[in-house]
Design a protein around this motif. Structure first.
Motif, mmCIF file in Angstrom:
data_model
loop_
_atom_site.group_PDB
_atom_site.id
_atom_site.type_symbol
_atom_site.label_atom_id
_atom_site.label_comp_id
_atom_site.label_asym_id
_atom_site.label_seq_id
_atom_site.Cartn_x
_atom_site.Cartn_y
_atom_site.Cartn_z
ATOM 1 N N ALA A 314 0.712 -1.006 0.221
ATOM 2 C CA ALA A 314 0.174 0.119 -0.180
ATOM 3 C C ALA A 314 1.186 1.211 -0.325
ATOM 4 N N LEU A 315 2.568 1.574 0.832
ATOM 5 C CA LEU A 315 2.615 1.964 1.178
ATOM 6 C C LEU A 315 3.476 2.358 -0.142
ATOM 7 N N ALA A 317 2.555 1.871 -3.220
ATOM 8 C CA ALA A 317 1.578 1.855 -4.663
ATOM 9 C C ALA A 317 1.242 3.888 -4.180
ATOM 10 N N ALA A 318 1.696 4.383 -3.141
ATOM 11 C CA ALA A 318 1.313 5.656 -2.742
ATOM 12 C C ALA A 318 2.616 6.294 -3.269
ATOM 13 N N SER A 319 3.774 5.341 -3.778
ATOM 14 C CA SER A 319 5.458 6.241 -4.223
ATOM 15 C C SER A 319 5.956 6.791 -2.717
#
Length: 379
Positions: A314-315, A317-319
């Motif tokens: 998830a992190l 995916a958040a760049s």
């Protein structure tokens, strides 16, 4: 209600506290434990006895935890079935606050008895640390609170308070918890939840007389004792984290698979972490069968691994880059790991708690061949 006061080389604040208790609650039962203060303080304790207190003690200084457990043993044997409020002897606790904690304990005990449900609770007299607070006291409580929260995920605003109330039903457990000096009271907080006890708080005044000059707290030695249970776990976790991170980076460089990197790194680091925690971190780890505990531990690893993978994905995916994402995920799951291991994997069972007789024997040195503590009672 019984008021229990451990005292080592007390000054005039002790008789002043007793007189305040007598004025506010003339019929209160007060038990004072002389923690090996020596002959020079005999007149002080004789004066306290003259004020109507039970005075018990032993020849050599053993520490606050030992003094408290000695008091709990005396109360269980001679004054059974009554709740206990513990207060310090140096004037840091006002009579109003002592009675406030006593009322909270009695009210909670009465409610539990009436409903026949709900966990018994220890009640902490919680200070706000506002005003003129000595720097070492402010720093000590802040450091312990942060370490406690980081390791357990629970927030207790005053982990070092000496004003605490306990219902009568908790006395056998109180006598069985490890620790003889200042670390004992932190151990109570660490083990309370797994033993089935709740922790509640009552706001009290923050009082330091003469910048706490009457305290016998040794900043280095006693801080090491207090922080040891938390620091050992954090050190073990940090070691496993280093192993895990190095393996993660190696496997990430050797493969394009995030799943392989995460799983492979965790397999190696978890084996290291299990061995260290079982033998060095949790007191009762060695008492548990290695195979059965190992299966449960690696079950926990699988759950945490899934959560770790999900958080990192998830992190990213958040760049967020891989390494910072890894750090954030590990920090988020650290307290979860401690709580599960401390309460379930490496906890002692009720059946393994020593009996009152065994605790008394150990206190007197009978189980280890030591010289008895020469406990004496002046009541």
């Amino acid at each position: 209600m019984i008021i229990l006061i451990p005292a080592y080389e007390p000054d005039q604040q002790l008789p002043a506290l007793i007189r305040s208790i007598r004025e506010a609650e003339p019929w209160a039962t007060v038990v004072v434990v002389d923690d090996g203060s020596g002959p020079a303080y005999r007149d002080m304790f004789d004066g306290v006895k003259a004020l109507g207190c039970h005075v018990i003690g032993y020849a050599q200084n053993r520490g606050k935890g030992f003094a408290l457990k000695t008091g709990f043993g005396f109360i269980a044997d001679h004054l059974p079935g009554r709740s206990v409020v513990c207060a310090d002897s140096d004037g840091q606790h006002t009579i109003a606050d002592i009675l406030r904690v006593a009322a909270a304990v009695q009210g909670d005990a009465a409610k539990s008895d009436a409903t026949k449900s709900g966990a018994a609770a220890m009640v902490l007299g919680t200070r706000s640390f506002t005003g003129n607070v000595p720097a070492r006291s402010r720093f000590g409580n802040t450091a312990t609170r942060l370490l406690f929260t980081l390791a357990t995920g629970e927030r207790i605003s005053d982990t070092q308070t000496g004003l605490r109330g306990y219902p009568a039903s908790m006395l056998p457990w109180l006598r069985s918890v490890h620790g003889e000096r200042y670390e004992y009271e932190l151990n109570l907080l660490l083990e309370a939840r797994q033993a089935g006890y709740a922790i509640k708080s009552v706001d009290i005044a923050t009082v330091y007389l003469n910048h706490n000059s009457g305290s016998h707290f040794r900043p280095l030695a006693d801080s090491a004792r207090i922080y040891a249970p938390l620091l050992k776990f954090l050190a073990s976790s940090f070691t496993a984290f280093l192993v895990d991170t190095v393996m993660f980076l190696i496997l990430s460089a050797a493969s394009d698979s995030l799943l392989l990197a995460v799983v492979g790194a965790r397999a190696v680091s978890s084996a290291v972490n299990f061995a260290v925690n079982r033998r060095m971190v949790f007191r009762h780890g060695r008492d548990k069968p290695a195979a059965r505990t190992g299966v449960r531990y690696f079950g926990l690893v699988v759950v945490l691994l899934a959560a770790n993978f999900g958080l990192i994905a998830a992190l990213e995916a958040a760049s967020v880059p891989a390494l910072p994402a890894k750090l954030l995920a590990e920090i988020a799951l650290l307290s979860v790991s401690y709580v599960v291991q401390q309460r379930y994997l490496f906890s002692r069972t009720t059946a393994s708690w020593p009996t009152a007789r065994e605790v008394d024997a150990a206190a007197a040195g009978e189980t280890s061949g030591e010289r008895p503590a020469n406990t004496h009672i002046r009541a």
